[in-house]
Design an enzyme around this catalytic site. Structure first.
Site, PDB file in Angstrom:
ATOM      1  N   TYR A   1       0.861  -1.199   0.000  1.00 44.21           N
ATOM      2  CA  TYR A   1       0.000   0.000   0.000  1.00 44.21           C
ATOM      3  C   TYR A   1       0.891   1.241   0.000  1.00 44.21           C
ATOM      4  O   TYR A   1       1.781   1.387   0.829  1.00 44.21           O
ATOM      5  CB  TYR A   1      -0.877  -0.051   1.244  1.00 44.21           C
ATOM      6  N   CYS A   2       0.654   2.146  -0.943  1.00 40.14           N
ATOM      7  CA  CYS A   2       1.325   3.452  -1.016  1.00 40.14           C
ATOM      8  C   CYS A   2       2.848   3.263  -1.095  1.00 40.14           C
ATOM      9  O   CYS A   2       3.340   2.520  -1.946  1.00 40.14           O
ATOM     10  CB  CYS A   2       0.901   4.305   0.168  1.00 40.14           C
ATOM     11  N   ILE A   3       3.618   3.898  -0.226  1.00 43.61           N
ATOM     12  CA  ILE A   3       5.069   3.808  -0.304  1.00 43.61           C
ATOM     13  C   ILE A   3       5.556   2.374  -0.112  1.00 43.61           C
ATOM     14  O   ILE A   3       6.592   1.977  -0.659  1.00 43.61           O
ATOM     15  CB  ILE A   3       5.743   4.760   0.715  1.00 43.61           C
TER      16      ILE A   3
ATOM     17  N   PHE B   1      -1.793  -1.211  -3.823  1.00 48.92           N
ATOM     18  CA  PHE B   1      -2.811  -0.217  -3.493  1.00 48.92           C
ATOM     19  C   PHE B   1      -2.171   1.172  -3.616  1.00 48.92           C
ATOM     20  O   PHE B   1      -1.211   1.473  -2.914  1.00 48.92           O
ATOM     21  CB  PHE B   1      -3.319  -0.380  -2.051  1.00 48.92           C
TER      22      PHE B   1
END
Length: 601
Positions: A334-336, A362
């Protein structure tokens, strides 16, 4: 505005005395305010605003344009002067005629000006209208500047908008009818409570103003949020790995290991049972492991992206394989952490490691060629300041990153909450999402610099490759079957930018989805809510606009679509696993110990 209980036009003596008493309290609290401000934590001043070169270049371009086309400059100025003088003249005329009423046309709607007095009261309407005239003039002046680099123009527009938002009359007591009405209704108690709130927020953050968005007493991590049952089964200096208790008699053979971002904490995916992705995944019959990252202090100064890959992603996959007795896992980032998972997959490809069967991303960026709404903060003057800050502190302190994200939506996340708390004296709401948003984390110094310079500025992962752990990693090396979820109104990781990165990945099996809503709500979108839909299109050959033009819209959450895809890559059904094994005993109940550690300098 009512000024007495019987509707009269003057305050009664009792009310006036009470008001005077509360105003004395305000004076006493002001001394306490000065005391806390005198001990304010400092940070590098370069993080507060762009250097003067930006405004110098803007002024030079503006005046150069004026010299070449003075008529255009005069036209803009005369339009502004004309609107201002006409506005003043109309107000004067209404006063002279004894018509103390606002004009019939109240102007454009804006939720900041929802109080009816903004439209019906001549004073407030005059203030609002003049503010809107001023704001329009600034916006037109910035839009009309020519001869500036596109990035510089974007930065100028952002910082000009920050000035416009800051100068809104709703942000000042004397021109905020809600605050003035509340002060009279409460005999000044709202001002006392507001100042108490302000001082409490300053004291909680060593003199740095971070507006509290949620009632922190209303939530307990591991109590009424982040309460899905499980155990920490592995811990190192970078993370805890949590295995969640099964809720089905059988599970898929291939486990799922989920890597949340280390900017904020993992329990955004487990706020409450009704919207918990963690609970939902377990209920679909998967053995789920979730990483909870450490909240770094100064001792983590030299921790870099390579440590998040080697001691984070790869270590978690190794331990999950050992616990479950399998050769492969399905990984989610998710993200980073999705960005980092993609680099880890490229590294595994170089090493011949086939431990990941499929990957789900994500809102994960890999192509940073367009810096989006973060453009104002990703230029050399700001990053130079961050480098100086982390060189001194060892970490990027949590409030700096939190403040940056908040000012991307300043009216909603800074000024609106500040007005409610400090001028209206209201307690922040008991809102779990905002509580999580305020539970922020520090970032290691080395990792921060690598991310900002190597990925955000130089886009190394998609250009010549990023050198990590003895290998040169490139996005094309991501070759496992994958699904990427992006969000239509995401201001942190724009879906079009995510799409470009996915296009460059080397996998022969790629699915791209755009969910409605933003960075959080588009992901935390349980099927039971029936709230946000999503777009799909199997053709990834064209650009992002072509993809969306050919996409099909589906009502409802993307979660079931993802689970259907995941189940085909998760093997046969086996009896539900116990938590851990003899080599991985339970170290602490979920949500673990790292997640409750508060930010420390």
């Amino acid at each position: 505005m009512t000024t007495s209980d019987d509707g009269g036009g003057a305050l009664g003596h009792e009310h006036l005395d009470k008001l005077t008493e509360n105003l004395r309290k305000v004076e006493a609290l002001s001394k306490r305010l000065m005391e806390v401000m005198s001990h304010k934590t400092t940070h590098n001043p370069a993080l507060n605003a762009p250097n003067q070169e930006l405004f110098t270049r803007a002024a030079t371009a503006y005046w150069s344009q004026a010299m070449q086309n003075p008529a255009k400059l005069l036209e803009d100025q005369i339009e502004f002067w004309g609107k201002s003088v006409k506005h003043f003249a109309e107000a004067q005329q209404a006063l002279a005629q004894g018509k103390l009423v606002a004009p019939e046309d109240p102007g454009p709607s804006d939720k900041r000006f929802s109080n009816p007095l903004w439209d019906s009261h001549p004073y407030f309407n005059f203030v609002k209208q003049q503010y809107l005239i001023n704001a329009e003039a600034i916006e037109q002046a910035v839009a009309g500047v020519e001869g500036m680099d596109a990035k510089e123009k974007r930065r100028l527009s952002y910082f000009a908008q920050q000035i416009v938002d800051m100068m809104s009359p709703t942000n000042y007591l004397a021109t905020n009818p809600d605050a003035l009405e509340k002060a009279l209704e409460t005999e000044g108690q709202s001002l006392v409570q507001g100042l108490e709130n302000l001082i409490a927020d300053l004291e909680a953050n060593d003199g740095e103003l971070v507006v509290r968005l949620a009632d922190e007493q209303a939530f307990e991590v591991g109590g009424n949020i982040a309460a899905s049952p499980g155990e920490v089964v592995y811990r190192n200096r970078m993370m805890e790995v949590i295995q969640y208790k099964p809720s089905t008699e059988t599970v898929h053979e291939t486990p799922v290991v989920l890597f949340p971002p280390w900017i904020n904490k993992f329990y955004i995916l487990d706020l409450k049972p009704q919207n918990s992705l963690i609970k939902w995944v377990v209920e679909q019959g998967y053995t789920l492991f979730v990483v909870s990252w450490v909240n770094p202090d100064r001792s983590y100064a030299e921790i870099g992206l390579e440590d998040y890959i080697e001691e984070g992603v790869l270590a978690a996959i190794r331990e999950v394989k050992a616990i479950c007795g399998v050769e492969q896992v399905n990984a989610v980032g998710y993200c980073i952490a999705g960005t980092t998972l993609s680099m880890a997959l490229a590294l595994m490809k170089k090493r011949g490691d086939k431990s990941v069967k499929s990957a789900t991303f994500f809102t994960a960026l890999t192509d940073f060629s367009d810096q989006g709404e973060f453009t104002p903060f990703l230029q050399d003057d700001f990053i130079d300041g961050i480098e100086e800050e982390v060189a001194e502190q060892g970490i990027l302190r949590s409030y700096i990153m939190s403040r940056t994200f908040s000012y991307l939506r300043s009216n909603d996340l800074v000024y609106g909450p500040a007005v409610r708390s400090y001028m209206l004296g209201e307690a922040p709401p008991a809102f779990d999402l905002l509580y999580w948003n305020g539970d922020s984390t520090n970032l290691p110094g080395r990792m921060t610099t690598q991310y900002l310079r190597g990925l955000c500025q130089r886009n190394e992962f998609c250009e010549d490759g990023i050198k990590i752990l003895g290998e040169t990693l490139h996005v094309k090396d991501v070759s496992v079957p994958l699904m990427s979820i992006s969000c239509e109104t995401d201001h942190i990781a724009a879906w079009k930018d995510i799409y470009r990165g996915v296009q460059q990945m080397g996998s022969r099996s790629k699915i791209f989805i755009v969910s409605e809503s933003g960075h959080i709500a588009g992901i935390v979108n349980p099927p039971s809510k029936k709230k946000y839909g999503h777009y799909t299109n199997s053709d990834l050959k064209g650009d992002a606009n072509a993809w969306m033009e050919g996409a099909t819209f589906h009502e409802g959450s993307w979660w079931p679509r993802w689970e259907e895809w995941l189940s085909k890559r998760s093997g046969k059904q086996i009896p539900a696993r116990d938590i851990g094994d003899s080599d991985h005993p339970g170290l602490a109940p979920a949500p673990g110990t790292y997640v409750v550690a508060k930010s420390k300098a």
